[in-house]
Design an enzyme around this catalytic site. Structure first.
Site, PDB file in Angstrom:
ATOM      1  N   SER A 134     -59.980 -78.256  58.030  1.00  0.00           N
ATOM      2  CA  SER A 134     -60.031 -77.452  59.258  1.00  0.00           C
ATOM      3  C   SER A 134     -58.642 -77.326  59.875  1.00  0.00           C
ATOM      4  O   SER A 134     -57.805 -78.232  59.745  1.00  0.00           O
ATOM      5  CB  SER A 134     -60.977 -78.111  60.265  1.00  0.00           C
ATOM      6  OG  SER A 134     -60.830 -77.534  61.550  1.00  0.00           O
ATOM      7  N   TYR A 159     -63.947 -84.632  65.385  1.00  0.00           N
ATOM      8  CA  TYR A 159     -64.143 -83.654  64.306  1.00  0.00           C
ATOM      9  C   TYR A 159     -62.865 -83.520  63.486  1.00  0.00           C
ATOM     10  O   TYR A 159     -62.879 -83.591  62.253  1.00  0.00           O
ATOM     11  CB  TYR A 159     -64.543 -82.299  64.901  1.00  0.00           C
ATOM     12  CG  TYR A 159     -64.570 -81.186  63.887  1.00  0.00           C
ATOM     13  CD1 TYR A 159     -65.508 -81.165  62.866  1.00  0.00           C
ATOM     14  CD2 TYR A 159     -63.633 -80.147  63.937  1.00  0.00           C
ATOM     15  CE1 TYR A 159     -65.521 -80.153  61.918  1.00  0.00           C
ATOM     16  CE2 TYR A 159     -63.643 -79.132  63.007  1.00  0.00           C
ATOM     17  CZ  TYR A 159     -64.585 -79.135  61.996  1.00  0.00           C
ATOM     18  OH  TYR A 159     -64.593 -78.134  61.061  1.00  0.00           O
TER      19      TYR A 159
END
Length: 339
Positions: A134, A159
């Site tokens: 990501s 995350y």
């Protein structure tokens, strides 16, 4: 896609998810065999996930397994039975803000689940493992565009920390067991049938519910947030191009940015979405806007240098936001039967 790759068995985890659905559909259209795994959780609208699955079920080459990648027994049995040559791991608990409220599920899916995938690739060797990282790994880096060589040891959300961990885990397994692995740092992917937790989708939902939208830039148009909005077809083309290019270095592990390489101001994106929804509905759409401070875990600017991916496979996104958002708006108005 070359003939040899057409003869492979593909395993795509997260196949009921946004990127997983589009990639699986493209592979099936190319005539390949795809094993899809998804736990079909209720993080967002289950009907949307079921709609995607229904479309995939129309293809003879698709085999779906409802299960969680954190279930090691299920993963091992699946690899043993189907012996996939190409694995694309897109299953993960997504969302920066959700990770602040629900940390457990991120460790379960993004750490334990990915470990299970790596273990399966170790015991049942694959030609190429591609996995989702990501853009959030860049944290609060000030230097833009983000480059793969940048320092990424200061994540600002759990995350992001799990995604950085995935890169470290994959590198270790590539070093120890020579698993050819490629990580992709995705930059704000959007399009029809996308994720309802993404801002553009939420803006449409709020408008048609008669609610105002929240914009986390303090109303500071001069120092607006910049984002690299990347249309789903461009993302899929990038993944497809990489499938036949596994790393061949001594440690066969690479990480690439995959983004639009053309940052847009958030306000420009919002105004474009208003125009596209106006076109789709045949009436003027203007969002009611509330401006609030930037949220913990969010960063002012995220956009990618995609030079490495361009060198590797000639990757060049081709979809301007006006075109991509129009496709989203047309789909949204039709899918939700908006009057």
């Amino acid at each position: 896609m070359n003939t040899k790759l057409n003869d492979c068995t593909y395993l795509v985890t997260g196949s009921a998810g946004f990127i997983g659905f589009y990639l699986t559909k493209r592979l099936l259209q190319n005539g390949v065999r795809v094993i899809g795994i998804d736990n079909v959780n209720d993080y967002y609208d289950l009907n949307l996930k079921k709609s995607r699955l229904e479309l995939l079920m129309q293809y003879d080459g698709f085999k779906f397994i409802e299960g969680d990648i954190s279930d090691k027994n299920m993963i091992m049995k699946t690899f043993e039975k189907y012996r996939p040559e190409i694995v694309v791991n897109l299953a993960a608990q997504a969302g920066v803000r959700y990770s602040i409220e629900n940390p457990d599920v991120y460790i379960q899916s993004n750490i334990i689940g990915f470990y299970n995938i790596l273990e399966a690739c170790r015991h049942f060797p694959v030609d190429h493992l591609i996995y989702a990282s990501s853009s959030s790994v860049y944290g609060a880096n000030k230097k833009v565009p983000f480059e793969e060589t940048d320092f990424v040891d200061s994540p600002v959300s759990l995350y992001a920390a799990t995604k950085k961990s995935n890169e470290l885990m994959a590198h270790t397994y590539s070093h120890l067991y020579k698993i050819p692995a490629t990580g992709l740092r995705f930059f704000t992917v959007y399009g029809p049938m996308g994720r309802p937790d993404m801002a553009y989708f939420g803006f449409a939902d709020k408008y048609f519910s008669g609610e105002s939208i929240k914009i986390f830039n303090n109303g500071d148009f001069k120092n607006d947030l910049y984002r690299d909005f990347t249309y789903i077809d461009d993302i899929v083309a990038g993944i497809e191009g990489l499938i036949g290019h596994p790393p061949t270095e001594t440690v066969p592990h690479k990480v690439y940015n995959i983004g639009n390489n053309s940052p847009e101001k958030l306000m420009t994106f919002i105004e474009t979405l208003e125009q596209c929804l106006s076109n789709a509905t045949g009436r003027e759409v203007v969002f009611k806007k509330e401006f609030e401070p930037i949220k913990p875990g969010d960063v002012p600017a995220t956009y990618a240098s995609t030079d490495l991916l361009q060198e590797a496979i000639g990757f060049k996104p081709e979809t301007p936001i006006a075109e991509g958002l129009q496709k989203f708006a047309d789909w949204y108005v039709d899918y939700y039967n908006v009057k």
